[in-house]
Structures are given as structure tokens and as C-alpha cells.
Design a protein around this motif. Structure first.
Motif: not given
Length: 286
Positions: A62, A66, A69, A72
């Protein structure tokens, strides 16, 4: 405890990271062995759920989707693994690079690679340790812990075995990553030898140690699973690297690094690792 009980063998295994994880204990009660085995299985499965590159349910999978962008936030387990990966990158002089997962995947698919202008991992991955956040600095980055996952799993197993005071243990993860404690029930050490297909007649005597074996066999298509991350176009040779060390994670990283790095770098890299034995051999295609 009778001599029969002392040498009672506990042998169990399970499937993880696409291979078999097997333990053999002796000299401890069945309840202690069972408890240790259950803890090991839980921790190895938890590690796989955290760092699997291929499982869509894993935290790393995951993150790889991500992190280009924006920042996280990650679990303490994944953050710790990232920091270990950065440490391995530095100790290997950049020849073990967790941030080149995209290149590794392309290599397995026999796709052409070109050298990257961003050869420093700091130009690809940003880690905020204080806030446990990670950001990828371009959209080609994918982190892959495949070159050290089994070693990290064996390190967790070693901690559990030691905490349970199991004196004699032989742990095999896919037959290429080995952890030992104590000795064989019928000898002063655990004997270990390579598969006869390698054509190498040599035996290692293990007590409280670990071994990692990595082998590179070029296929007729040119496909390979290990590359020089600093020079992906460099021709590779069929080689086997066996590393014996107290730390199974270090052994795993180094056995891969010794295949990826050019010959002139090997002695420099070895100075950064504590090892007990290094064995390198050229292989043929048979």
C-alpha cells in the motif's frame, strides 16, 4: 531429565514468504518448544504482512502505491525495517538498495534497464523518523525488502529461541537461510552442506551462527534476479555467495551484496560487516 527426553526432537514448519520455514529443537520440553514455535510463526507472518512487495494486503504494498503522492505515516514495524534497510544500504556502499524495487521487478520480467542519475537513496526516499512518515521523491520508486526479509525473520526467531532458553536449534528458511543454536543431538555441531547440484564438496560446522546463500545463474534469455544497482548494464557472472555470521539479517544482506557488487568493491564492503566465514564460487550453467 532422562537421556531419551534430552534428545527428544521437536520438528515443525509452516509456509511463509513463498517458501518453507522449518524448526528443529531438542533438549527442551515439548511445551517450551511449542510455545516458541507459535511465537515464531506469529512474528514471521506479521513481518510478511508488513513488508511483502507482492501481497496487496501488506503495509509495504500500500505504501508503494501511495508514497509518491505525499507523506504516509507508517507502523513502528515498517519504520524500523526502513531504517534497517537504510543501514544496509550504507554498509553495502549502495550495492544493496531497497529503493530499487522497480528495477528489480523489471529485471525479473527481462526488461531493459538504464543507469539512474539518482544513485543516492536520499534522492529517492524521505524518512521522517520523529513522525514515522515516509515519502517517495519520484513516482518510479518502489521499495523491496526481498533481499533481507528472510534474514529479518530469522533474527526474530533467534530472539524468541534465546528468550525461551532453547539451547539446541536448527532453523531453515527455504534451505538458503539457516540459523543454529547449540549442536546436533549426535554431534558437537550442526553440519551443513550445499546441494549437490552446485558441485561444491564442502561442509560447514555450525553452533550459534547463521548462514545465508545467494546464487546468480544467468538464463539463456539474459534474465537475472540480482543486478548491480549502480550499473544495471554491467554483465553479471554465475556466482554463489555463502555468508556465515552471528546476525542472520547481516548474512542475508551481504550474500546478495557480494553478487551485486563488482569485484573491486568486495573487500571494502566486507570491512563494514562482522562475519565468521565467506565463501564465493563461480558456477556453470549445468
Amino acid at each position: 531429565m532422562t537421556k531419551t527426553a534430552e534428545k527428544s526432537i521437536f520438528h515443525k514448519g509452516f509456509f511463509a514468504m513463498n517458501t518453507r520455514f522449518e524448526v528443529l529443537f531438542w533438549g527442551s520440553s515439548e511445551s517450551v518448544c511449542n510455545h516458541a514455535f507459535q511465537q515464531i510463526q506469529f512474528q514471521v507472518n506479521k513481518l510478511e504482512q508488513t513488508i511483502s512487495f507482492y501481497d496487496p494486503r501488506s503495509e509495504l504494498f500500500k505504501l508503494n502505491k501511495q508514497a509518491a503522492n505525499g507523506r504516509v505515516c507508517v507502523s513502528p514495524d515498517l519504520l524500523e525495517t526502513f531504517l534497517l534497510g537504510i543501514e544496509a544500504y550504507k554498509k553495502s556502499c549502495a550495492y544493496f538498495d531497497i529503493s530499487k524495487g522497480t528495477d528489480f521487478a523489471r529485471t525479473k520480467n527481462n526488461e531493459q534497464l538504464s543507469g539512474s542519475s539518482q544513485n543516492n537513496i536520499d534522492e529517492r526516499v524521505e524518512i521522517d523518523k520523529n513522525n514515522a512518515c515516509i515519502r517517495y521523491l519520484n513516482n518510479t520508486v518502489a521499495v523491496d525488502f526481498g533481499g533481507m526479509g528472510k534474514g529479518l525473520a530469522l533474527k526474530k526467531a533467534a530472539n524468541i529461541i534465546d528468550s525461551e532458553s532453547i539451547e539446541h536449534a536448527f532453523v531453515s528458511f527455504g534451505e538458503s537461510s539457516i540459523l543454529t543454536r547449540g549442536h546436533h543431538p549426535n554431534g558437537a555441531y550442526w553440519p551443513f552442506a550445499l546441494d549437490t547440484n552446485f558441485g561444491i564438496d564442502k561442509e560447514w560446522h555450525l553452533n550459534n551462527s547463521s548462514i545465508s546463500i545467494s546464487a546468480l545463474l544467468m538464463r539463456s534469455t539474459g534474465q537475472q534476479h540480482i543486478i548491480d544497482p549502480l550499473n544495471p548494464q554491467r554483465p553479471m557472472r554465475n556466482m554463489l555467495a555463502l555468508v556465515q555470521a552471528a546476525n542472520p539479517a547481516d548474512a542475508e544482506v551481504l550474500s546478495t551484496t557480494l553478487l551485486a557488487a563488482p569485484p573491486k568493491m568486495k573487500n571494502i564492503i566486507l570491512q563494514n560487516f562482522e562475519t565468521e566465514n565467506i565463501f564465493l564460487a563461480q558456477l556453470n550453467n549445468n
